[in-house]
Write a protein that holds these residues in place. Structure first.
Motif, PDB file in Angstrom:
ATOM      1  N   PHE A 370       0.857  -1.188   0.000  1.00  0.00           N
ATOM      2  CA  PHE A 370       0.000   0.000   0.000  1.00  0.00           C
ATOM      3  C   PHE A 370       0.891   1.235   0.000  1.00  0.00           C
ATOM      4  CE2 PHE A 370       0.768  -1.622   4.227  1.00  0.00           C
ATOM      5  CZ  PHE A 370       1.126  -0.512   4.966  1.00  0.00           C
ATOM      6  N   LEU A 371       0.308   2.332  -0.468  1.00  0.00           N
ATOM      7  CA  LEU A 371       1.050   3.589  -0.560  1.00  0.00           C
ATOM      8  C   LEU A 371       0.084   4.736  -0.355  1.00  0.00           C
ATOM      9  CD1 LEU A 371       3.803   4.959  -1.315  1.00  0.00           C
ATOM     10  CD2 LEU A 371       2.923   5.080  -3.658  1.00  0.00           C
ATOM     11  N   GLY A 372       0.513   5.764   0.371  1.00  0.00           N
ATOM     12  CA  GLY A 372      -0.387   6.899   0.619  1.00  0.00           C
ATOM     13  C   GLY A 372      -1.386   6.552   1.709  1.00  0.00           C
ATOM     14  N   LEU A 373      -2.554   6.091   1.301  1.00  0.00           N
ATOM     15  CA  LEU A 373      -3.576   5.657   2.245  1.00  0.00           C
ATOM     16  C   LEU A 373      -3.053   4.481   3.051  1.00  0.00           C
ATOM     17  CD1 LEU A 373      -6.584   6.033   3.135  1.00  0.00           C
ATOM     18  CD2 LEU A 373      -7.152   4.276   1.456  1.00  0.00           C
ATOM     19  N   LYS A 374      -3.089   4.596   4.394  1.00  0.00           N
ATOM     20  CA  LYS A 374      -2.514   3.566   5.253  1.00  0.00           C
ATOM     21  C   LYS A 374      -3.473   2.402   5.455  1.00  0.00           C
ATOM     22  CE  LYS A 374       1.357   5.714   6.064  1.00  0.00           C
ATOM     23  NZ  LYS A 374       2.630   5.181   5.565  1.00  0.00           N
ATOM     24  N   GLY A 375      -3.939   1.854   4.368  1.00  0.00           N
ATOM     25  CA  GLY A 375      -4.842   0.734   4.452  1.00  0.00           C
ATOM     26  C   GLY A 375      -5.461   0.466   3.096  1.00  0.00           C
ATOM     27  N   ARG A 376      -6.425  -0.427   3.085  1.00  0.00           N
ATOM     28  CA  ARG A 376      -7.174  -0.755   1.878  1.00  0.00           C
ATOM     29  C   ARG A 376      -8.636  -0.937   2.252  1.00  0.00           C
ATOM     30  NH1 ARG A 376      -4.953  -3.062  -2.865  1.00  0.00           N
ATOM     31  NH2 ARG A 376      -2.692  -2.789  -3.003  1.00  0.00           N
ATOM     32  N   VAL A 377      -9.489  -0.415   1.410  1.00  0.00           N
ATOM     33  CA  VAL A 377     -10.923  -0.493   1.664  1.00  0.00           C
ATOM     34  C   VAL A 377     -11.600  -1.104   0.446  1.00  0.00           C
ATOM     35  CG1 VAL A 377     -13.026   0.789   2.214  1.00  0.00           C
ATOM     36  CG2 VAL A 377     -10.821   1.565   3.133  1.00  0.00           C
ATOM     37  N   GLY A 378     -12.045  -2.334   0.577  1.00  0.00           N
ATOM     38  CA  GLY A 378     -12.787  -2.987  -0.497  1.00  0.00           C
ATOM     39  C   GLY A 378     -11.920  -3.624  -1.567  1.00  0.00           C
ATOM     40  N   ILE A 379     -10.804  -3.013  -1.902  1.00  0.00           N
ATOM     41  CA  ILE A 379      -9.848  -3.571  -2.865  1.00  0.00           C
ATOM     42  C   ILE A 379      -8.664  -4.110  -2.063  1.00  0.00           C
ATOM     43  CG2 ILE A 379      -8.466  -3.155  -4.930  1.00  0.00           C
ATOM     44  CD1 ILE A 379     -11.423  -2.694  -5.427  1.00  0.00           C
ATOM     45  N   TRP A 380      -8.713  -5.396  -1.764  1.00  0.00           N
ATOM     46  CA  TRP A 380      -7.763  -5.966  -0.806  1.00  0.00           C
ATOM     47  C   TRP A 380      -6.438  -6.322  -1.470  1.00  0.00           C
ATOM     48  CZ3 TRP A 380     -10.129  -4.355   3.121  1.00  0.00           C
ATOM     49  CH2 TRP A 380     -11.508  -4.492   3.273  1.00  0.00           C
ATOM     50  N   PRO A 381      -5.354  -6.426  -0.689  1.00  0.00           N
ATOM     51  CA  PRO A 381      -4.058  -6.815  -1.254  1.00  0.00           C
ATOM     52  C   PRO A 381      -4.138  -8.220  -1.852  1.00  0.00           C
ATOM     53  CG  PRO A 381      -3.996  -6.851   1.147  1.00  0.00           C
ATOM     54  CD  PRO A 381      -5.276  -6.206   0.773  1.00  0.00           C
ATOM     55  N   GLU A 382      -3.382  -8.431  -2.923  1.00  0.00           N
ATOM     56  CA  GLU A 382      -3.619  -9.605  -3.765  1.00  0.00           C
ATOM     57  C   GLU A 382      -2.400 -10.490  -3.977  1.00  0.00           C
ATOM     58  OE1 GLU A 382      -5.146 -10.610  -8.325  1.00  0.00           O
ATOM     59  OE2 GLU A 382      -4.834  -8.536  -7.709  1.00  0.00           O
ATOM     60  N   VAL A 383      -2.687 -11.785  -3.992  1.00  0.00           N
ATOM     61  CA  VAL A 383      -1.786 -12.800  -4.543  1.00  0.00           C
ATOM     62  C   VAL A 383      -2.540 -13.410  -5.718  1.00  0.00           C
ATOM     63  CG1 VAL A 383      -0.645 -15.012  -4.148  1.00  0.00           C
ATOM     64  CG2 VAL A 383      -0.685 -13.291  -2.323  1.00  0.00           C
TER      65      VAL A 383
END
Length: 391
Positions: A370-383
């Motif tokens: 992640f970058l900028g926004l310290k998190g993710r909302v709805g669009i989750w980190p992916e493998v």
């Protein structure tokens, strides 16, 4: 950025004023009113101070936290006020157009749902990893590679990480896919190679029997910070290239390699970053493919998905599958029951997941970090896991 801040704050203020109708209908408590307005005034003042007085480049962490708080305040109210708007329309046709308490209660309930969703995303979403799987069929895939699997990672952004446990969770998930090949499509760091120092042991644990390959993304060149000299910037890039080697990745710099299996082979191509608009165009697809036979099955790693339509689809040598990242899905959006939306779609036509055109595929990874926004909302980190099949 500075030019957009007043517009954002004015829109936020209008939303605040309109949503306040629901609060005022349910209570006359002055302490509640004070808390409602004081919180937003402090956040807005903090954003203005950080952007105008300190500057975006000098206060990125402060701005990212303030923007997160602004989203917590703004988005739930924005989603809640259509309920008030519908009531206001009906009040035009009523003899006694008094606002209903139950409508205001419903407005607050509707706003509470995205509030808690945002809260989860901003506190836990940064390591809420999800596996996305695709099975793709090709007529020119060698039989030996039927069922061959790729795990794609992208946009690690090591400079943003703070949780060793959270990062290891994602790495373990990637290894658990047991793919034949691991491919990384750029943005290992935010700006500096040194951001990876603490994370080299963790990412060295990634394993795949046919190897690990990578390319550079726009952030890897250090173009977004001021260096003492061009030589210092180049030294940083050289150091970053060594980091790829230290974590076991073969970095492809406008070049191609053959992946061999049971007497057959496919070609893996890696280009440096090529982005639309103001992004530097270091990538050279012609150079990367100059020794590649046209009849070879080809996979291209190119960080920015805009490269696909701008260059790859038009390339003289057919490229069967392109893997990209870059967009992060803006780290904000909705993915439910096959529906997918994020504001980033108005900037990038291909921004998350699988795309198909002219019998060729593009897969855009939502990003590991992640970058900028310290998190993710709805669009989750992916493998991402892609299985290659022969038609």
């Amino acid at each position: 950025m500075k030019q957009r801040i007043p517009i954002i704050i004015l829109l936020w203020l209008f939303t605040d004023l309109y949503f306040f109708n629901a609060i005022h209908t349910l209570t006359n408590n002055s302490n509640v009113f004070l808390a409602y307005w004081l919180a937003d005034v402090l956040i807005a003042a903090g954003i203005l101070f950080a952007v105008i007085s300190l500057g975006v480049k000098h206060s990125p962490k402060l701005i990212s936290w303030l923007m997160a708080l602004m989203l917590l305040s703004f988005i739930p109210k924005l989603i809640g006020i259509p309920v008030l708007l519908l009531e206001d329309i009906t009040r035009l046709f009523r003899s006694f157009p008094q606002r209903s308490a139950w409508v205001s209660q419903l407005t607050i309930v509707v706003a509470a749902i995205p509030f808690f969703g945002l809260l989860f995303g901003l506190t836990r979403g940064r390591h809420h990893y999800r596996v996305h799987r695709e099975t793709l069929y090709f007529t020119d895939l060698p039989e030996a590679f039927d069922g061959f699997t790729l795990t794609q990672l992208s946009d690690i952004h090591a400079g943003s990480f703070t949780s060793e446990k959270g990062v290891n969770k994602g790495i373990d998930l990637a290894n658990a896919q047991n793919s034949n090949l691991i491919l990384f499509t750029g943005d290992l760091v935010n700006d500096k190679a040194s951001e990876m120092d603490a994370w080299i042991p963790a990412f060295s644990k990634l394993t795949a029997p046919f190897g690990k390959y990578s390319v550079l993304g726009n952030h890897d060149y250090g173009d977004y910070i001021r260096w003492e000299s061009p030589e210092h910037q180049q030294a940083n890039l050289n150091q970053l290239k060594q980091v790829h080697s230290q974590i076991g990745f073969k970095l492809l710099l406008n070049e191609a390699v053959r992946i061999e299996k049971d007497g057959a082979s496919i070609t893996l191509i890696g280009v440096e970053n090529w982005g639309k608009g103001g992004f530097h165009k270091y990538g050279d697809l012609l150079k990367a493919t100059e020794t590649v036979n046209d009849d070879q099955f080809k996979i291209l790693m190119s960080h920015d998905p805009s490269h696909w339509e701008a260059k790859t689809l038009l390339h003289e040598k057919r490229i069967d599958l392109t893997l990209a990242g870059h967009t992060h899905g803006m780290q904000f959006g909705i993915e439910l029951f096959g529906f997918k939306w994020s504001p980033i779609k108005y900037v990038y036509k291909q921004w998350a997941g699988l795309y198909h055109k002219k019998n060729r595929y593009l897969y855009v990874n939502r990003g590991f970090g992640f970058l900028g926004l310290k998190g993710r909302v709805g669009i989750w980190p992916e493998v991402a896991v892609i299985t290659l099949r022969r038609k």
